[in-house]
Design an enzyme around this catalytic site. Sequence first.
Site, PDB file in Angstrom:
ATOM      1  N   HIS A  79       0.878  -1.302  -0.027  1.00  0.00           N
ATOM      2  CA  HIS A  79      -0.101  -0.157  -0.088  1.00  0.00           C
ATOM      3  C   HIS A  79       0.859   1.281  -0.175  1.00  0.00           C
ATOM      4  O   HIS A  79       0.663   2.163  -0.737  1.00  0.00           O
ATOM      5  CB  HIS A  79      -1.056  -0.064   1.316  1.00  0.00           C
ATOM      6  N   GLU A  80       1.827   1.350   0.897  1.00  0.00           N
ATOM      7  CA  GLU A  80       2.858   2.325   0.763  1.00  0.00           C
ATOM      8  C   GLU A  80       3.436   2.442  -0.660  1.00  0.00           C
ATOM      9  O   GLU A  80       3.762   3.745  -0.803  1.00  0.00           O
ATOM     10  CB  GLU A  80       3.699   2.330   2.243  1.00  0.00           C
TER      11      GLU A  80
ATOM     12  N   HIS B 202       1.643   4.629  -2.761  1.00  0.00           N
ATOM     13  CA  HIS B 202       1.724   6.197  -2.651  1.00  0.00           C
ATOM     14  C   HIS B 202       2.930   6.557  -3.280  1.00  0.00           C
ATOM     15  O   HIS B 202       3.090   7.687  -3.581  1.00  0.00           O
ATOM     16  CB  HIS B 202       1.988   6.354  -0.881  1.00  0.00           C
TER      17      HIS B 202
ATOM     18  N   GLU C  82      -5.932   7.134  -0.814  1.00  0.00           N
ATOM     19  CA  GLU C  82      -5.755   6.045   0.119  1.00  0.00           C
ATOM     20  C   GLU C  82      -6.519   4.793  -0.755  1.00  0.00           C
ATOM     21  O   GLU C  82      -5.887   3.641  -0.869  1.00  0.00           O
ATOM     22  CB  GLU C  82      -6.423   6.340   1.458  1.00  0.00           C
TER      23      GLU C  82
ATOM     24  N   ASP D 206      -4.822   1.473  -1.950  1.00  0.00           N
ATOM     25  CA  ASP D 206      -5.138  -0.054  -1.739  1.00  0.00           C
ATOM     26  C   ASP D 206      -5.154  -0.850  -3.013  1.00  0.00           C
ATOM     27  O   ASP D 206      -4.929  -2.105  -3.024  1.00  0.00           O
ATOM     28  CB  ASP D 206      -6.550   0.027  -1.146  1.00  0.00           C
TER      29      ASP D 206
END
Length: 418
Positions: free
Chosen positions: A277-278, A281, A355, A359
């Site tokens: 997930h990070e 980003h 976000e 995901d």
Amino acid sequence: MTPRLWAGGALIVLLVALIGFVAVAVPWHRAPAPRADQLAALGQFPADQVARSRAFHAELRPLSYAGMLLGLLIALALGLTPLGARLVELAGRPFGDHWLARAVLGGLAVVFVAELLTLPLAIWRHTVVVRYGISTQTWGSWAVDLLKSFGVGAVLGGVVLAAFFTVTHFAPRWWWAFGAAGAAGLVVLLSFVLPVVVEPIFNRFTPMADGPLRSELLALAERDGVPVKDVLVADASRRTRAVNAYVSGLGPTRRIVVYDTMLTEATPGEVVSVTAHELGHAKDNDVLTGTIMGALGSAVAVIVLYLLGSWTGLLRLAGVESIAEPRAIGLLLAVTTVAGLVAGPAQSFVSRRVEARADSHALELTGDPATFEAMQRRLGTVNLADPDPPSWEHAMFASHPSTVQRMAAARAWAQGAR
Ligand SMILES: [Zn+2]
């Protein structure tokens, strides 16, 4: 053309740039996960656990709202009455009423008074998070954190106040232009330096220990095409039992940080899922996107302040001659507090979309929706998140999709991939 006309023109250009950028950079189109799947996800949580997290939030809720209301009332009292101006005068008096002393000491005094008056709510909040076993901090360590954040705020605030009022002092007609450029530059600078200058004041960061998990995470980043030098572990356990991970910094200061609590509470597979997930980003440059929005937004804010400065009724309420004088700091606080409250829900909405994109990235990268769902359940359970919070509250304040929305999205993805 007068400075006011130029300011109006610059405001329109910046607003168009901001709206255009937000329209392009934010992933607007994400079909929400079906409600039936959300309810099925909710069913996976034991009823007593859901009740406990709801009881926790029921205790925090009045404190949050009281904090917001009190913060607003204090800012309005300092800004829309001569109280703020009086406080700034008082702070500058020992220094012969020098404008720079008024700017820096007066500004810090105004902010400090506001902080001090809301302190009882912060103390109350700490007793709640300790009682529910989320915070592991003693009062001593809590107070040290508070003093550290006052210190960081005083240094950063002092520099900003000195810079801003130096500009208004020496460029009384064109300060808005320098101020807008300076505010935007500051946002960009802070994004670069916060992870290496400020975050280490509060936590120790160490490279993740060599081992199969570290190798797996670096291989995951490699496969994702996101260059990551290291995965850092933060000693969050000295403060909290909550688990988390985040990405911060830009370019050379970009880092992925995993809480040490994550390594003890979650399975290695769940850590991989969080890291994926990070990486989303990082890959989508979400920190850069946020920085650009912040830079444009703060430049807009400075020009709006300048234009508000010709509203004589407002100045009269604050008991000042100009919005660009240090005595108007209370008024600046009032305006920025109101603007922050108004902008909050929009920022939360944008954040939730970003976000949700991270995901989906995690699901694509790992191809493992079951572990993703387990990770969400773990995050929600350990952090006492309400898995399915009241919808209006979620819409107003939530920075992330709710736990059941995220679990349902994983199910939807799994069905699509099948
Ligand atoms: Zn995220």
